[in-house]
Every structure is written in structure tokens, then in C-alpha cells.
Design an enzyme around this catalytic site. Structure first.
Site, PDB file in Angstrom:
ATOM      1  N   HIS A  62      -3.582  -2.149  -6.333  1.00  0.00           N
ATOM      2  CA  HIS A  62      -2.946  -0.937  -6.828  1.00  0.00           C
ATOM      3  C   HIS A  62      -4.033   0.023  -7.285  1.00  0.00           C
ATOM      4  CE1 HIS A  62       1.067  -3.123  -7.959  1.00  0.00           C
ATOM      5  NE2 HIS A  62       0.768  -3.185  -6.688  1.00  0.00           N
TER       6      HIS A  62
ATOM      7  N   ASP B 130       0.824  -1.223   0.000  1.00  0.00           N
ATOM      8  CA  ASP B 130       0.000   0.000   0.000  1.00  0.00           C
ATOM      9  C   ASP B 130       0.851   1.263   0.000  1.00  0.00           C
ATOM     10  OD1 ASP B 130      -2.396  -1.644   0.358  1.00  0.00           O
ATOM     11  OD2 ASP B 130      -1.751  -1.859   2.435  1.00  0.00           O
TER      12      ASP B 130
END
EC number: 6.3.4.4
Length: 435
Positions: A48, A18
Site C-alpha cells: 500500500h 494495486d
């Protein structure tokens, strides 16, 4: 392979995932004429987010280059492929409406397939653990699929594309194997096989399966720029992460080689993506985690919610002790520091610079799981810059205290910070020249 073959670039998450890899990949594709993006490991447990062309894209198994009409996309042999998720994601992100999209993607025939039974096993295994031992899996079946691969009863894309009767028999044996371990598992075998037959026909019709190893080597030989896109993050690596609270693949630089058939000598640059603070989804050690108002503020301003799981991310100060270890293992040539703007309103900012355990200064993170709980963190404190950085496009225009923060990180890990993210949009990025 000729000596003239072009080197590949590898982009990796340097923390627990992340970090904002999608944004950096999108920038590189648009500004560095990337011809091929390639996923090398993980599955649809990754997440993503890319904001481009006036919309937000969420990717889990697709390479981020799929939104560029000039970029070819590879899903390598090291990826575990959930075909339901693959086709669903193509539709969700509007790819299927783009003319010729099928000519820009290739799935390795050597990649392993994720089945519904793997997801069920994932959940059963997690449920069987005591609360304090739960891994925090995404329940997407990724771990059990990699386990099948190592147990050598896994089923590959090539099996699906060959004799369907043989594929069906392998699948039935796989289900029986798991039902012996978990008798309560319920699998609609015939329904699953019917669905995979449809997938098989679609993959064949669109010619989406191929020899990705040969393709990438051919592209390199022809001077094309290949960007390898890592999933998850280095601190989740099955070998070097906070084991057992890790993912099931090598999310460090070695995974780029084994997951795509690219030799180490072919790697020219390794970009590590680092969030300006630290986050983690699920359970596992997190020495700099904040449980106070600062932690809540990071979570709120940073919109720290998992793309894949929807879970709130745990937040804390950046851990340079772990980041230096990450740099040691991966050999980063460049760092992309993201979400710097989230720190704009913090009067005090801390960074972890060392660990102590039982009064002893550590030179490496603990290898033993239980030791993490006793770690004492040594911090360096910075005065916040208390000015907005969103909209800044030149490094010298950043507040001086902000530049001091960046410089300290650079000097501590001994890797230049080349990209600095100051907002969610594609253009919200400062690009520095290497010193």
C-alpha cells in the site's frame, strides 16, 4: 455484545490488487474519524502506498493508519507476520521516531509467523513449476506459511511469547519437515532462533502482542469507528479468484470476519476500491490485457510498478464483467474509483462487459483454468474526454464524457461510486453524495 455496538467498515481491493487502497484509507482516517485500522489477512506480500504529510509511505504489513497519531492499528489473527519485515517497515516509514508509537499497535497472539525457511520453500516451489504454470509469487513465504497453518505445524506469535525452549523445538521440527521435501535448503537454525529471541524481547518490552479479538469488540462496544483494511484484491482470493493464480488467503469480505474475529452482523459498510483501468502483477488470466501502445501508455502514465515486487504491472481496460462478480461476492455498499486521471489523454476507452467461450455467452467467469485462454471479451467503447481531471474536486466539474464513463460503471455493477481519485495526493479526491 450489546446491540449498541458500532458497526465496522471494510475496505477491499475489488480487482487484482494495486487499486489504490492506501490512499482511500488515508482519506477515511483523516475525514471520518477512524479510531482503529485493522489488517485481517495476507502478509508482507501486500503493498500500500500513501502520500501524506509531504512524504510517501510504503506499507506491506503495517496498517495504513500507523501514520495517524490518533489511530490505533491492529494486525489480526488472519495475517501471517514476518517480524523482520515488521520492524524494518516501522523504521523505514519513520514510525520509530514518533513518540508513543508502540501504544498504537497490537499484533494478535494468534497470528502465524513467517520464517526464512518459508521464503526458501516459496522460491523452490515456484522454481519447480514449468514456465507456463508459474504463479508469480512474491517469494515472501506467505503461501508456505498458510500451508503450515493448514498442515497444523505452523508456529504462532503466542508460541514465541511463551516458553522459548518449546518454541525452539517447534521451529527445529518445522525446518526438518521442509528439509525432507527440499534437501538443498540451507537454514542457519541457531542464527534464526537468536534473531527471534531478540524479536521476542522487543515485543514483550513494548507490549505489542495481545488479544486483538477482544480489543476490537471492546472498541466497537465503546462506539469507536473500526476500519478493516483488506490486502491484495478480490480477484486474487484463494476461493473466488483466478485459481491457481491467486494469493493464499481470503481477500474477499469473509476474510475480514475470520481474520479478526468480527461477526458478519457487525459489518456496516463494504467499500470496494477499483482502478479506472485494470492491472495485474505476475502470471495468471487477464482477458482485457493490452499488448499495444495503449497498454504501454497506461503503464507509463500510471507508473504501474509493484510496491512489493518492483515488477512492471500488466495493464488493460477495466473488466466490468469481473467487477460485477466481485461486487456480488463482497456486497459492496460503496465504490472508490481511483486513478481516473490516467485516462485523460486516451481518445478511445474500452470497458469489458461480457465474456464468450466457444460461442456461448458466459454468466460467470470460467472455473477451469485452461478455459481462460479461450475467452472472447465483449467490449463497450467510449469516446475519451481528452481534458485534465487533476485538480477537479466536484463531480459536476468533470467533463461530461468522463461522467458518462463513471455512470456506466455504476449502472453496470449496481453500486454507487462515492469516491473518485484524480491524482496521487491525499486531497486529489472527489467525494459524491449517494443518490
Amino acid at each position: 455484545m450489546t446491540s449498541a455496538a458500532r458497526k465496522v467498515s471494510v475496505l477491499l481491493g475489488a480487482q487484482w490488487g494495486d487499486e489504490g487502497k492506501g490512499k482511500i484509507i488515508d482519506f477515511l482516517i483523516e475525514n471520518h474519524k477512524i479510531n482503529v485500522t485493522a489488517r485481517c489477512q495476507g502478509g508482507n506480500n501486500a503493498g500500500h502506498t500513501v502520500v501524506a504529510n509531504g512524504r510517501k509511505y510504503d506499507f506491506h504489513i503495517l496498517p495504513s493508519g500507523i501514520i495517524s497519531p490518533t489511530c490505533f492499528n491492529v494486525i489480526g489473527n488472519g495475517v501471517v507476520v514476518n517480524l523482520d519485515a515488521f520492524f524494518s517497515e516501522l523504521a523505514h516509514n519513520g514510525v520509530l521516531s514518533e513518540p508513543g508509537w508502540e501504544k498504537r499497535i497490537m499484533i494478535s497472539s494468534e497470528a502465524h509467523l513467517v520464517f526464512g525457511v518459508h521464503s526458501q520453500v516459496d522460491g523452490r516451489q515456484e522454481d519447480s513449476l514449468a514456465a507456463k504454470n508459474k504463479i508469480g509469487t512474491t517469494n515472501r513465504g506467505i503461501g508456505p506459511t498458510y500451508s503450515s497453518k493448514c498442515f497444523r505445524n505452523g508456529i504462532r506469535v503466542a508460541d514465541l511469547m511463551a516458553d522459548f525452549e518449546e518454541f525452539s523445538e517447534k521451529y527445529r521440527r518445522l525446518v526438518e519437515h521442509y528439509k525432507k521435501q527440499f534437501p538443498s535448503i540451507e537454514v542457519d537454525v541457531d542464527g534464526e532462533l537468536a534473531r527471534f529471541k531478540e524479536h521476542r524481547e522487543k515485543l514483550a518490552e513494548l507490549k505489542l502482542v495481545g488479544d486483538t479479538v477482544g480489543f476490537i469488540h471492546e472498541q466497537r462496544t465503546n462506539g469507536k469507528q473500526v476500519l478493516i483494511e483488506g490486502a491484495n484484491g478480490a480477484l486474487l482470493d484463494i476461493d473466488f479468484g483466478t485459481y491457481p493464480y491467486v494469493t493464499s488467503s481470503n481477500s474477499t469480505v469473509g476474510g475480514a470476519c475470520t481474520g479478526l474475529g468480527v461477526p458478519p452482523t457487525a459489518i456496516g459498510s463494504v467499500i470496494g476500491v477499483v482502478k479506472a483501468y485494470q492491472t495485474r502483477v505476475g502470471t495468471g488470466p487477464f482477458p482485457t490485457e493490452l499488448f499495444d501502445a495503449d497498454g504501454e501508455k497506461l503503464q507509463s502514465i500510471g507508473k504501474e510498478v509493484g510496491v512489493t515486487t518492483g515488477r512492471k504491472r500488466r495493464c488493460g481496460w477495466i473488466d466490468l464483467f469481473l467487477l460485477r462478480r466481485s461486487a456480488m461476492i463482497n456486497g459492496y455498499t460503496d465504490i472508490a474509483l481511483t486513478k481516473l486521471d490516467i485516462l485523460d489523454t486516451f481518445p478511445t476507452i474500452k470497458v469489458a462487459v461480457g465474456y464468450k467461450l466457444n460461442g456461448q455467452t458466459l454468466t460467470a467467469p470460467p472455473a477451469q483454468t485452461n478455459a481462460w485462454g479461450a475467452v472472447e471479451v465483449e467490449y463497450k467503447e467510449f469516446e475519451g474526454w481528452m481534458e485534465p481531471t487533476v485538480g477537479v474536486r466536484k463531480y459536476e466539474d468533470l467533463p461530461e464524457k468522463c461522467r458518462q464513463y463513471i455512470q456506466f460503471i455504476e449502472e453496470f455493477i449496481k453500486v454507487p461510486i462515492v469516491y473518485i481519485g484524480v491524482g496521487a495526493e491525499r486531497e486529489s479526491l472527489i467525494v459524491r453524495q449517494k443518490q
